[in-house]
Design a protein around this motif. Structure first.
Motif, PDB file in Angstrom:
ATOM      1  N   LEU A  27       0.868  -1.169   0.000  1.00  0.00           N
ATOM      2  CA  LEU A  27       0.000   0.000   0.000  1.00  0.00           C
ATOM      3  C   LEU A  27       0.907   1.221   0.000  1.00  0.00           C
ATOM      4  CD1 LEU A  27      -3.164   0.687   1.981  1.00  0.00           C
ATOM      5  CD2 LEU A  27      -1.349   2.366   1.992  1.00  0.00           C
ATOM      6  N   THR A  28       0.766   2.061  -1.002  1.00  0.00           N
ATOM      7  CA  THR A  28       1.608   3.247  -1.132  1.00  0.00           C
ATOM      8  C   THR A  28       0.763   4.488  -0.905  1.00  0.00           C
ATOM      9  OG1 THR A  28       2.951   2.083  -2.776  1.00  0.00           O
ATOM     10  CG2 THR A  28       3.215   4.468  -2.646  1.00  0.00           C
ATOM     11  N   ASP A  81      -0.725  -2.259  -4.509  1.00  0.00           N
ATOM     12  CA  ASP A  81       0.082  -3.016  -5.471  1.00  0.00           C
ATOM     13  C   ASP A  81       0.254  -2.248  -6.777  1.00  0.00           C
ATOM     14  OD1 ASP A  81       0.602  -5.095  -3.724  1.00  0.00           O
ATOM     15  OD2 ASP A  81      -1.142  -6.256  -4.362  1.00  0.00           O
ATOM     16  N   GLY A  82       0.513  -0.942  -6.651  1.00  0.00           N
ATOM     17  CA  GLY A  82       0.791  -0.102  -7.808  1.00  0.00           C
ATOM     18  C   GLY A  82      -0.416   0.400  -8.564  1.00  0.00           C
ATOM     19  N   GLU A  83      -1.604  -0.034  -8.173  1.00  0.00           N
ATOM     20  CA  GLU A  83      -2.835   0.375  -8.849  1.00  0.00           C
ATOM     21  C   GLU A  83      -3.542   1.454  -8.034  1.00  0.00           C
ATOM     22  OE1 GLU A  83      -3.902  -0.771 -11.870  1.00  0.00           O
ATOM     23  OE2 GLU A  83      -2.053  -1.933 -11.971  1.00  0.00           O
ATOM     24  N   LEU A  84      -4.063   2.464  -8.723  1.00  0.00           N
ATOM     25  CA  LEU A  84      -4.757   3.549  -8.043  1.00  0.00           C
ATOM     26  C   LEU A  84      -5.969   3.022  -7.284  1.00  0.00           C
ATOM     27  CD1 LEU A  84      -5.132   6.590  -7.507  1.00  0.00           C
ATOM     28  CD2 LEU A  84      -6.501   6.673  -9.608  1.00  0.00           C
ATOM     29  N   HIS A  85      -6.004   3.318  -6.009  1.00  0.00           N
ATOM     30  CA  HIS A  85      -7.160   2.980  -5.178  1.00  0.00           C
ATOM     31  C   HIS A  85      -8.005   4.222  -4.931  1.00  0.00           C
ATOM     32  CE1 HIS A  85      -9.714   1.565  -1.962  1.00  0.00           C
ATOM     33  NE2 HIS A  85      -9.315   2.607  -1.250  1.00  0.00           N
ATOM     34  N   ALA A  86      -7.363   5.331  -4.551  1.00  0.00           N
ATOM     35  CA  ALA A  86      -8.105   6.547  -4.212  1.00  0.00           C
ATOM     36  C   ALA A  86      -7.180   7.752  -4.303  1.00  0.00           C
ATOM     37  CB  ALA A  86      -8.669   6.449  -2.796  1.00  0.00           C
ATOM     38  N   LEU A 130      -8.292  -3.874   0.437  1.00  0.00           N
ATOM     39  CA  LEU A 130      -7.163  -4.617   1.015  1.00  0.00           C
ATOM     40  C   LEU A 130      -7.510  -6.073   1.243  1.00  0.00           C
ATOM     41  CD1 LEU A 130      -5.719  -2.009   3.547  1.00  0.00           C
ATOM     42  CD2 LEU A 130      -4.650  -2.850   1.430  1.00  0.00           C
ATOM     43  N   GLU A 131      -8.722  -6.348   1.719  1.00  0.00           N
ATOM     44  CA  GLU A 131      -9.137  -7.739   1.919  1.00  0.00           C
ATOM     45  C   GLU A 131      -9.106  -8.501   0.597  1.00  0.00           C
ATOM     46  OE1 GLU A 131     -12.962  -7.471   3.798  1.00  0.00           O
ATOM     47  OE2 GLU A 131     -12.090  -6.918   5.739  1.00  0.00           O
ATOM     48  N   GLU A 132      -9.575  -7.868  -0.480  1.00  0.00           N
ATOM     49  CA  GLU A 132      -9.560  -8.524  -1.786  1.00  0.00           C
ATOM     50  C   GLU A 132      -8.133  -8.726  -2.293  1.00  0.00           C
ATOM     51  OE1 GLU A 132     -12.027  -6.228  -4.414  1.00  0.00           O
ATOM     52  OE2 GLU A 132     -13.798  -6.509  -3.160  1.00  0.00           O
TER      53      GLU A 132
END
Length: 87
Positions: free
Chosen positions: A4-5, A64-69, A82-84
């Motif tokens: 998580l970045t 994992d490098g993918e935009l979350h928010a 995160l659970e997924e």
């Protein structure tokens, strides 16, 4: 291992709030799950490429490098993502 970045900058109120949301969500996780999560903090002030890509959207959360928010982080949505990611 899931990464998580948090991308932000110093003296950014929304960045501080996003970091607090991340901390709260991780604190709720079972230890065995939280141990499989790496949290990386990066600053647009230290990296010209990050600045160019994200300066209008900080704070930015990547899983994992993918935009979350960006801008605002929902604890419920972050927890679910995160659970997924950690299945």
């Amino acid at each position: 291992m899931t990464t998580l970045t948090i991308i932000g900058k110093p003296d950014c109120h929304l960045c501080e709030v996003a970091s607090e949301v991340v901390d709260a969500v991780v604190a709720e996780m079972p230890d065995a799950v939280a141990e499989r999560l790496e949290i990386v903090e990066q600053s647009i002030a230290d990296d010209p490429a990050l600045y160019e890509r994200w300066w209008e959207k900080i704070p930015v959360i990547l899983i994992d490098g993918e935009l979350h928010a960006h801008w605002r982080v929902s604890p419920d949505r972050l927890r679910q993502s995160l659970e997924e990611a950690m299945k």
